[in-house]
Design a protein around this motif. Structure first.
Motif, short mmCIF file in Angstrom:
data_model
loop_
_atom_site.label_atom_id
_atom_site.label_comp_id
_atom_site.label_asym_id
_atom_site.label_seq_id
_atom_site.Cartn_x
_atom_site.Cartn_y
_atom_site.Cartn_z
N LYS A 276 0.78 -1.10 0.08
CA LYS A 276 -0.14 -0.03 -0.07
C LYS A 276 0.98 1.16 0.06
CE LYS A 276 -2.00 -1.12 3.90
NZ LYS A 276 -1.14 -2.21 4.56
N SER A 277 1.59 1.33 0.75
CA SER A 277 2.51 2.72 1.13
C SER A 277 3.49 2.60 -0.14
CB SER A 277 3.80 2.34 2.17
OG SER A 277 2.97 2.21 3.59
N THR A 278 3.92 1.47 -0.76
CA THR A 278 4.77 1.54 -2.10
C THR A 278 3.99 2.27 -3.09
OG1 THR A 278 6.13 -0.30 -1.32
CG2 THR A 278 6.33 0.20 -3.54
N CYS B 14 -2.89 9.87 1.60
CA CYS B 14 -2.71 10.03 3.23
C CYS B 14 -2.35 8.41 3.39
CB CYS B 14 -3.96 10.12 3.74
SG CYS B 14 -4.71 11.71 3.20
N ASP B 15 -1.07 8.21 3.59
CA ASP B 15 -0.68 6.74 3.87
C ASP B 15 -0.82 6.30 5.38
OD1 ASP B 15 0.77 4.64 3.70
OD2 ASP B 15 2.65 5.17 3.49
N GLU B 16 -1.86 5.80 5.80
CA GLU B 16 -2.28 5.25 7.06
C GLU B 16 -1.84 6.60 8.09
OE1 GLU B 16 -1.49 1.65 8.08
OE2 GLU B 16 -0.44 0.96 6.18
N PRO B 17 -2.56 7.64 7.94
CA PRO B 17 -2.43 8.75 8.66
C PRO B 17 -2.90 8.57 10.18
CG PRO B 17 -4.31 9.04 7.32
CD PRO B 17 -3.75 7.95 6.88
N PHE C 9 2.14 11.40 5.90
CA PHE C 9 2.87 9.75 6.25
C PHE C 9 2.32 9.31 7.18
CE2 PHE C 9 5.83 12.00 3.29
CZ PHE C 9 6.18 11.30 2.62
N GLN C 10 2.82 8.01 7.19
CA GLN C 10 2.19 6.82 8.19
C GLN C 10 2.51 7.23 9.47
OE1 GLN C 10 3.33 2.96 6.71
NE2 GLN C 10 2.24 2.10 8.32
N ASP C 11 3.86 7.62 9.73
CA ASP C 11 4.32 7.91 11.14
C ASP C 11 4.47 9.13 11.41
OD1 ASP C 11 5.46 7.56 13.55
OD2 ASP C 11 6.76 6.04 13.09
MG LIG Z 1 2.73 1.16 4.77
#
Ligand SMILES: [Mg+2]
Ligand SMILES: Nc1ncnc2c1ncn2[C@@H]1O[C@H](COP(=O)(O)OP(=O)(O)OP(=O)(O)O)[C@@H](O)[C@H]1O
Ligand SMILES: Nc1ncnc2c1ncn2[C@@H]1O[C@H](COP(=O)(O)OP(=O)(O)OP(=O)(O)O)[C@@H](O)[C@H]1O
Ligand SMILES: [Mg+2]
Ligand code: NI
Lengths: 335, 335, 549, 334, 328
Positions: free
Chosen positions: A59-61, A183-186, A103-105
């Motif tokens: 997903k992120s990729t 929105c990568d797993e915000p 970003f995710q983190d």
């Molecule tokens: Mg990810």
């Protein structure tokens, strides 16, 4: 297509992102991680496309590749009618303001040695002209917009709570008035009570600025809340894409079914009565995906053909796409 | 892993050739003259003849390939001849020192034992002292021990060996008369008494050298331990009921050693080349002293060969450090 | 101290410079020469007073005893009866002849070929007789086979090592078979040599020591400490240390300092040519005279400003003597015409400069016609020399000569790399300081160094001993005269005259007549420090006194 | 759910304070609860509410300094775990009480084989030799559902996927047949399909081995599916404690109610907008003198600002620390 | 591995709302740094010592205006004044409080003058080494295609022998430098340069490793998504975050530079004889160590304490520059 009136803002065709694995005496490329392996989807203007799937499914990729943070292996990406699939990185710079990412983190994506103001100002410095005072003013406005107290402008990220940090990230993404935000797993790294804050914020901003989101998450309930359409990924491929209602009410792909049934329900009576589909085994490695359908190793309704032939990704109902032999019997048995 | 090693080895050959060339040109440019140590009474014509007899009449593009040939072809042939009684070398000229007119490699081999005894041992001792200091300093961070450790190691690091060496000689040899001030390189260890003597004559140079090693390695060890003491797996180990000694010595130490081991490996070449002053002060006459005498006497073949061997050592140690990293850390696999 | 051979056990010698080879023909270095002198010997050598004494020969040949031909073109040596190599084979005249062949063989790079200069042939009429024939008349025919520089090596051992093959004979070079009191048991280059008494040594009951450990390396202070303070060693060579340091060490009571004076003089040279870097490749070329050092009054004033007594006291103490000559020894050559230099005369120097028109400028530096008296003063890196530099700088600045100091690594300074600007021969500085001396007792070659044609110039790749690039017809004439003069007194007169020219022109400013000082343990007897030959020349006679060890 | 049995673990008035540069942080304030054999106690609460610190205090796993367990009693196995020798404590850790940590990626030592790490407590607590321990380790891996157990004992943690690593952690915790298993957010880092697998496994194991389990999470969905009783923590205190059904059907504390409302579900109505709990979590400097939830509470009184509500017993094993009575819609009298 | 102090992270999440004064006017960042720095006792002690020794060397000669090169043979070997306490007969003099050397030069003046040079050599060589090391490390770590070449270059420099290198440098550059900067500055530049270019390799290696790790961090990716070009990416995001390993190298580098300079004296390649440095004074006095311990004590102490002070300052500065530790 579902809404023929709307035009796709983002159009991804057969996107592939393979990370090479080098080995051998001369560092030859021996194999690759097929993190994203032929993904196609459109994101319409003003909508939120949810992208869900297990951890490590790409997903992120996929999200990063769409924004060309990576040099992709192949495929076409059109954003705002511009093909950026093969544009070299320096030329992408001018495109950056239209497309942004959250970003995710939130902790990791903020430079610990920059103040909040500097972080939010950075895109302005890069892409706009204007005096420092103007930029600062813009920063203050952005902080207001995402609900951060202006007083905190001189603080460093570590002095904020997770939700606040994520707001900083969102403010940074908004700084250049983008049309499209990945929105990568915000919310993945946030506490439940704060997740809601962030999701509400994203929704408000979408309304306010007419944003388009690609919302990546593995939290199906949250995606149900925010997304207009949902794409389900498994091992680098989209296995199902459907409008939200249809997907949650009547999942087609066996993986989607399993995924939905695995979501814990915060209701003890329901939780104990629902029949769960518990999948067996683990996700295969993306560098060595199984032959045929990627899901065949864990699929509860696996057929022989699944182990040989890769199913097509096709529209099986209006607006609903899936890649599964269960829905292909009419065409593919001839194979 | 094997593949990786071979690949690195193959790649290091051109690097080393280039290094050899640069060193050669450096020596060529350097203003020294092998005749400088001859008495002034020797007339210039004779000096010129002597210089020519050394081969210095030839231009560098003849001498450099000659050195390469001698180093890579003739010398190995001699070793093979020596080992198996064959006759590959067939009287070809080996690399001959300007000063002693003897094969450079014989001299180097002769110097190896004392270098290993003293310099090697000092490294071992230094590391052996540094590790516990680093471990305890980190485990009891900010304790008196920790503070004192920092203090002593920095002092140790900042006192030049030409001073500390003479100081210990004055104290232990001159005033107390306990230890010999001059290292006997011909001493052979055959029984307890000779072993005791060997210890006596080693103790001062080893300690002076070890001080420097200790100072550096203990800092690294401490930092690395601190990094690991905060890791989650330490808590896991405690939760399993492991005693503190097991937690620290088994779980934390092994992880902390990974970066430290590479630091230790990378430090080996510099200790071989860097023991010059200490060897000189204690008359150990190891490789360092050989190098410095050769440098002072402009003994180009000797300097060239020793520096090149050091370069090989540096490149090898880089490789070994990388491989050790892989061996110690199962997460890293070179393939 | 009589008794059987090897009765006194081990002799421990420390040389702070380590010998790299045992063959003086391949390395002219003092340390190699001295180490080798324990093993191989010449036909005759010099004693502590510089007199020739027969060594392997029956007697020293002279014209008087008929050993030297009347026309001075040949000399006949007769070997002692019954000489044996350490391997038990007899020493014959072929060995002597071979030594000549070895050193003069093409491509061997023999360090001592100067010794065999003009030797036309060597005849061996019988096993014990050697006739050396010169191509010219040799007033001083004691070059070949005399002194530690030209010992006899064994023909059998070195037969395959002639010319270009010389460096391949590692075994021979490290372990020559000799006639001396010891034989090498192990040779570690630049480190340690262990030796054992020669079983075939010609004198009964000698040497007294059964083994010798000859350690090299370190520094002079450590060597001194090992003899004086810890007693680990019996003999330490050439302790070039400040006198207070050395006497401080001697207070420990274990050792004893010995000193002997040869021909070494620490001197300052005045450059007669201009070495301004702006001149490019014309630097130091004879056609470009030095802007102010060519003025004799400047040179003289600089000499007068120096307090040689103080320098000597600080730098050498008892191990240095005052001298005003560049040729202070042997005694018959020592001139007394220049003794005025012994007293410092700053006022006189200033007056002299004033008189010559060098007026003190605003910054205290004298100048005339835009030329400032500013000198670059170079020497090699060495503690005593740096003290000298500091003191002399002080004095020169007092008389208005600005002084910049430079010290150069010895391997560069004494090297003769034509590419380097820092060699003492190129002398790209205004003044430079170092020590020189000559072998043996005959100053002819030494004094010949300051003739015009000896000036190092680009044409001769900067070779030559006339570093000041001084040129005087008078001097050259004297040198020519000396070359054909056989009479010793006449030679002394000429040599003194030459010395006086150099002194009175202030081309060379002698500073200190340096003695060689070594130290030996109080338990070591028989040491006779010899500066004319190897210090270890009489090691066969050394013995242990007392019962300390 | 065996009722009436004696509790295996009984915690009274546990108090833990951290000494930091910014002053003291009262992370756990007078927490009391008990655990019966075979029971599964769920602990929920937002991040930073003191769930982990509570559990780690029980076993003395907090680094001291900065942590300082100030008071309370932890009765286990007839002893007070806060007052035993380190050696005794160690024999409880990993032996009678197993602990599974939140992050499976970092909780295993990366440089040791998984088998070794499972065998460590076996050899220490059960005194097994290497062979026995290896056999038992293999059994355990099979128990937690890792195929090919024998082979995989020799693998390193990085060769396992996240879900498998968490199963390894569980295997370690279960190794010595503990009476109590404390699982600190064991599935938070995993995704739902794997989480479902682990939850199933957990239920199975509890039934099979009959141990008591404390399950920490902030996911109410997980609690709903697995717990017998639930303890809700906020600001270092237990604010509500109830059997699982009672909690979901009849939440008493305003925080619990708010929490239940914030979570979106995949079933039922899709809320147009998520409810959020306004405000920030409390800073726990100093011993609490007021209700920690007061600033964010929609039913707060003046009293809440001056007095910390005690846990009111509401019958049926349900209690809540709030002055507001939901049933009467008014203040509760003491 | 390098960030020694990263462990002492205080409580995270200081609540941003509550305890701060309402008016959060741009408080000067450097004031905060200074506040944090001040709380580090060792660093403060180090700083005070460093200021003291710097002042001592820089301004001391104006107060104590004895020419360090001035010889005074009659007053040679004067003992320091304190020797009179236990040895009434010792040759002491109030005019020479720290005594004189064997040529009668005033030791105090020499320590001051030597300190000037040693400190200057130490700082300049260290800064040079850090600059090169950081540059090489960052370039190698950040640009994959430069990595191999730069690392092999590092190996190459690592294996070059210092002595011939310096000799060659002297040969090539001494005269031009002398002409351009005068004899003293010329040789100073040469030595500083020589030490600087032979001691950056360790820094480069460490920085490279850290940069490679940083490059994978999400905030770098975030900057890329904004369109930050590589140059600013490095200056803004990478460099500030590799500050702490650089700081460690810097503190060690200063020590190494001062010591290397004294080792050069040992090898006969250092400054000219009328150019005192601490290392050289120490080296020149070793032979007379027993008779005149003060001559090794003072320069030795000066070197060690300076190194120690710089080390502590480095520790403190690293903490102070890290906003996480500063707890702002
Ligand atoms: Mg990810
Ligand atoms: N730079 C890279 N080099 C090699 N492989 C990579 C790289 N980045 C990601 N991968 C691999 O690609 C696959 C997909 O990773 P990705 O981060 O996109 O997963 P994800 O769906 O975002 O997972 P998560 O939910 O954990 O964030 C993984 O197997 C990962 O190991
Ligand atoms: N080492 C420490 N030093 C200071 N304060 C700490 C430390 N560890 C934890 N705390 C504080 O203790 C409080 C409780 O933390 P705890 O880890 O128990 O929360 P939690 O409920 O487990 O949260 P999460 O759901 O995020 O794991 C927090 O406010 C935290 O800031
Ligand atoms: Mg927790
Ligand atoms: Ni913080």
């Amino acid at each position: 297509m579902l809404d023929d009136g709307k035009k796709p803002l983002v159009s991804v065709k057969d996107l592939k992102m393979h990370f090479p694995i080098h080995a051998g005496l001369l560092r030859r490329r021996v194999s690759e991680v097929k993190a994203v392996d032929g993904v196609s989807f459109d994101v319409f203007e003003g909508e939120t496309l949810g992208l869900v799937g297990e951890s490590g499914c790409g997903k992120s990729t996929c999200g990063r590749a769409v924004l060309r943070l990576y040099d992709i292996t192949s495929g076409s990406i059109q954003i705002d009618d511009r093909e950026i699939g093969a544009t070299p990185q320096p030329d992408l710079r001018e495109m950056r303001p239209t497309m942004q990412m959250v970003f995710q983190d939130p902790q990791a994506s903020l430079n610990p040695r920059m103040t909040v103001e500097d972080i939010i100002k950075e895109p302005l410095d890069e892409h706009t002209t204007g005096t420092d005072a103007e930029k600062r003013k813009k920063v203050s406005e952005l902080m207001d917009a995402v609900g951060l107290n202006r007083k905190f402008a001189k603080r460093y990220p570590h002095a904020f709570s997770g939700g606040q940090r994520q707001r900083i990230g969102i403010a940074r993404a908004l700084a250049l008035n983008p049309k499209f935000i990945v929105c990568d797993e915000p919310i993945a790294a946030l506490d439940v009570s704060i997740q809601a804050q962030v999701v509400n914020l994203l929704e408000d901003l979408q309304e306010q600025f007419g944003l388009t989101y690609l919302f990546i998450s593995h939290d199906l309930s949250m995606v149900r809340h925010i997304a207009t359409r949902v794409a389900v990924m498994y091992l680098g491929k989209i296995v199902e894409l459907a409008p939200r209602e249809g997907l949650y009410a009547d999942p087609l792909h066996p993986y989607t079914k399993a995924l939905l049934s695995a979501v814990p329900e915060p209701d003890p009576s329901l939780a104990r009565t629902t029949e769960r589909i518990i999948l067996k085994g683990d996700v295969p490695s993306p560098s060595n995906p199984p032959e045929g359908c990627n899901f065949c190793t864990r699929c509860p309704s696996v057929m022989d053909i699944c182990k040989r032939v890769e199913p097509d990704y096709r529209e099986v109902q209006p607006g609903r796409f899936t890649a599964c032999h269960l829905y292909n019997d009419a065409n593919d048995t001839a194979e | 892993m094997l593949n990786y090693t071979i690949r690195r080895l193959v790649l290091s050959v051109p690097t080393l050739l280039f290094i050899a060339f640069v060193i050669f040109m450096l020596l060529e440019l350097a203003p020294g003259d092998p005749m400088a140590s001859m008495p002034l009474t020797i007339p210039p014509e004779v000096r010129q003849q002597m210089r020519e007899a050394l081969g210095l009449g030839e231009p560098w593009w003849v001498r450099f390939p000659l050195w390469l040939k001698q180093f890579f072809i003739v010398e190995p042939q001699y070793w093979i001849d020596n080992a198996f009684g064959t006759n590959f070398a067939d009287g070809a000229q080996r690399i001959i020192s300007f000063q002693s007119r003897s094969p450079v490699f014989d001299t180097i081999a002769e110097r190896m034992p004392q270098t290993l005894w003293v310099v090697g041992m000092s490294y071992v001792v230094g590391v052996a002292i540094a590790l516990p200091i680093g471990i305890i300093s980190a485990y009891k961070q900010y304790s008196v021990f920790d503070q004192a450790g920092t203090f002593v190691s920095m002092i140790g690091f900042s006192v030049p060996p030409f001073f500390s060496g003479v100081l210990v000689i004055v104290i232990f040899s001159v005033q107390l008369g306990w230890l010999p001030s001059i290292y006997d390189t011909t001493h052979r260890v055959v029984d307890w008494n000779t072993f005791k003597f060997q210890l006596q004559q080693m103790i001062m140079p080893v300690m002076v050298l070890a001080l420097q090693t200790t100072a550096q390695v203990s800092r690294y060890m401490r930092a690395s331990m601190l990094d690991n003491l905060g890791q989650d797996y330490v808590r896991t180990a405690r939760a399993k009921g492991m005693s503190e000694s097991v937690v620290v010595m088994r779980h934390v130490l092994r992880n902390s050693m990974i970066p430290v081991v590479t630091v230790i490996a990378l430090g080996i070449p510099s200790i071989f080349g860097g023991a010059i002053i200490t060897e000189q002060v204690f008359k150990v006459n190891g490789l360092g002293q050989l190098l410095i005498i050769a440098l002072q006497g402009s003994d180009i073949p000797m300097v060239m060969t020793i520096t090149f061997l050091l370069a090989v050592l540096i490149v090898m140690m880089n490789l070994i450090a990388d491989i050790l990293y892989g061996v110690l850390d199962p997460r890293i696999r070179y393939d | 101290h009589e008794g059987e051979r090897g009765r006194d056990g081990e002799l421990r010698i420390i040389y702070w410079q380590a010998p790299s080879i045992m063959n003086p023909y391949l390395s002219g270095g003092t340390k190699e020469l001295e180490a080798a002198s324990l093993v191989i010997e010449p036909l005759a050598r010099y004693d502590t007073d510089g007199n020739l004494v027969a060594w392997l020969a029956e007697e020293v040949p002279t014209v008087a005893n008929g050993g030297v031909s009347e026309d001075l073109t040949s000399i006949t040596w007769v070997l002692k009866e019954g000489l044996l190599w350490s391997d038990g084979t007899p020493v014959t005249s072929t060995d002597v002849k071979f030594s000549w062949e070895y050193c003069t063989a093409e491509g061997g790079g023999c360090a001592q070929s100067e010794k065999y200069l003009d030797v036309e042939s060597v005849d061996t009429p019988d096993d014990r007789t050697v006739v050396v024939n010169f191509s010219v008349a040799k007033p001083f025919p004691y070059g070949p086979f005399v002194g530690a520089q030209a010992p006899i090596i064994q023909a059998a051992q070195f037969a395959d090592c002639l010319g270009p093959r010389a460096p391949e004979c590692t075994e021979q070079n490290f372990n020559p078979i000799g006639t001396g009191p010891f034989v090498v048991t192990e040779f570690r280059t630049n480190d340690v040599i262990t030796l054992a008494a020669n079983e075939n040594y010609r004198e009964e009951g000698k040497p007294a020591f059964a083994t010798v450990t000859f350690k090299g390396g370190g520094d002079a202070a450590a060597a001194g400490r090992a003899v004086h303070e810890t007693g680990e060693y019996d003999y330490a060579w050439n302790l070039q240390l400040a006198p207070d340091v050395l006497s401080g060490m001697a207070e420990a009571g274990l050792g004893e300092n010995v000193v002997s004076f040869g021909t070494s003089v620490e001197r300052i040279l005045m450059n007669m040519t201009n070495v301004d870097p702006a001149l490019g490749d014309q630097r130091g070329v004879i056609g470009n005279p030095h802007p102010f050092l060519t003025d004799k009054s400047v040179r003289q004033a600089m000499s007068m400003a120096i307090d040689r007594a103080l320098l000597t006291e600080i730098g050498y103490g008892d191990f240095g003597r005052l001298t005003c000559n560049v040729l202070p020894a042997p005694a018959i050559y020592n001139s007394d015409a220049n003794d005025a230099c012994l007293t410092q005369d700053l006022e006189g120097a200033k007056a002299l400069l004033d008189e010559a028109g060098w007026a003190v400028g605003g910054d205290g530096v004298r100048e005339k016609d835009g030329v400032r008296l500013s000198v670059l003063y170079q020497t090699s890196t060495n503690a005593v020399r740096q003290d000298y530099q500091a003191l002399i700088k002080e004095w020169w600045e007092e008389i208005g000569v600005e002084t910049e100091l430079r010290n150069i690594d010895a391997s560069v300074f004494f090297g003769s790399d034509p590419g380097s600007p820092d060699t003492f021969q190129k002398f790209f500085a205004d003044v430079e300081m170092f020590t020189n001396n000559f072998d043996g007792t005959d100053p002819e070659a030494y004094m010949a160094g300051w003739t015009c044609d000896q000036a190092p110039q680009p044409e001769n790749q900067w070779q030559g001993n006339n570093m000041p690039r001084f040129c005087s017809e008078e001097y050259d004439a004297l040198r020519a005269e000396m070359a054909v003069t056989g009479d010793i007194d006449e030679r002394a007169r000429i040599a003194k005259a030459m010395n006086d020219i150099l002194m009175q022109e202030y081309i060379i400013l002698p500073l200190t007549h340096r003695g060689r000082n070594s130290a030996h343990a109080k338990t070591l007897g028989g040491v006779q420090l010899n500066v004319w030959d190897s210090e270890l020349w009489n090691a066969a006679d050394w013995y242990r006194t007392g019962d300390n060890r | 759910m065996p009722d009436g049995a004696l509790p295996v673990l009984d915690v009274q008035d546990l108090k833990t304070v951290f000494q930091t540069r910014g002053g003291e942080v009262h992370a756990v304030n007078d927490v009391s609860f008990s655990l019966k054999p075979g029971e599964l106690l769920g602990v929920v609460g937002e991040s930073g509410s003191g769930k982990s610190v509570t559990m780690m205090s029980l076993l003395g796993l907090l680094p001291s300094p900065p942590a300082d367990v100030r008071g309370g009693r932890v009765k286990f196995d007839g002893k007070d775990l806060l007052n035993v020798t380190p050696e005794q404590l160690r024999s409880v850790r990993g032996g009678k009480i197993g602990f599974v940590f939140q992050d499976p990626m970092t909780s295993l030592n990366p440089v040791y084989q998984v088998g070794f790490q499972i065998m460590e407590p076996l050899r220490k607590h059960m005194g097994m030799n290497k062979r026995e321990a290896a056999a038992r380790a293999q059994e355990l891996l099979e128990l937690v559902g890792i195929p090919d157990a024998k082979q995989r004992l020799l693998d390193y943690p990085h060769q396992f996927s996240g879900g498998m690593r968490q199963r390894v952690m569980i295997a370690i915790a279960l190794a010595c047949d503990p009476q109590v298993l404390i699982a600190d957010e064991p599935t938070t880092a995993l995704d739902v399909t794997i989480q479902a697998q682990i939850l199933e496994l957990m239920k199975d194991l509890r039934d099979k081995l009959g141990m008591a389990v404390i399950w920490i999470t902030h996911d109410l969905g997980v609690i709903a599916g697995i717990a017998d009783r639930v303890m809700v923590m906020y600001g270092g205190q237990v604010v509500e404690h109830a059997p699982v059904h009672a909690l979901f059907t009849d939440p008493q504390h305003p925080y619990t109610r708010a929490l239940l409302k914030t979570i979106p579900t995949i079933q039922g109505e899709r809320a147009a907008r998520l409810t959020i709990i306004e405000g920030q979590p409390p800073i726990m400097a100093g011993a609490p003198t007021s209700c920690p939830f007061r600033d964010r509470c929609d039913v707060a009184f003046d009293r809440c600002a001056v007095e910390n509500p005690p846990r009111y017993d509401l019958g049926d094993g349900h209690d809540a620390a709030c002055f507001y009575d939901v049933r009467t819609r008014g203040p509760r009298d003491a | 591995m390098t960030d020694i102090s990263a462990q002492v992270q205080p409580v995270d999440h200081v609540d941003p709302n509550a305890p701060f004064e309402p008016e959060e006017k741009a408080r000067n960042q450097w004031l905060d740094v200074w506040d944090q720095f001040r709380s580090h006792k060792g660093a403060m002690a180090g700083l005070i010592f460093l200021i003291f020794i710097t002042m001592f060397c820089a301004f001391g000669p104006f107060v104590w205006d004895v020419d360090p090169g001035k010889l005074d043979i009659r007053n040679k070997d004067v003992r320091p004044i304190y020797v009179a306490i236990w040895d009434g007969d010792a040759k002491t003099s109030w005019a020479r409080p720290m005594g004189t050397d064997h040529l009668g030069r005033d030791i105090m003046a020499n320590i001051m003058q030597g300190g000037r040079i040693s400190l200057a050599v130490g700082w300049t060589a260290m800064i040079l080494a850090i600059l090169i090391g950081t540059l090489v490390g960052v370039l190698a770590g950040y640009f994959k295609r430069l990595d191999w070449g730069l690392m092999r270059f590092t190996d190459l420099v690592l294996s070059l022998p210092l002595l011939p290198l310096l000799l060659v440098m002297m040969l090539l550059f001494r005269d031009p430098l002398r002409a351009a900067f005068g004899p003293e500055n010329g040789i100073f530049l040469l030595i500083v340069f020589g030490i600087g270019i032979t001691s950056w390799m360790q820094t480069a290696r460490i920085v490279r490793g850290d940069v490679m790790a940083l490059k994978e961090r999400e905030f770098v990716l975030a900057a890329r998504s904004i369109g930050t070009p590589p140059r600013r990416m490095i200056t803004r995001h990478i460099l500030p975050n590799v500050l702490s390993p650089i700081m460690v190298s810097a503190t060690l580098g200063l020590a190494t530079a001062i010591i290397t300079e004294s080792a050069l004296s040992f090898l006969g390649l250092g400054f000219p004889s009328d150019f005192p440095t601490w290392g050289k004074i120490l080296f020149d006095s070793v032979d007379r160590m027993t008779a005149f311990p003060e001559r090794v004590l003072w320069p030795g102490l000066a070197i060690s304490l300076t190194v120690l002070a710089v080390n502590y300052i480095g520790d403190g500065l690293r903490d102070a520059l890290d906003p996480r530790i500063r707890g702002l």
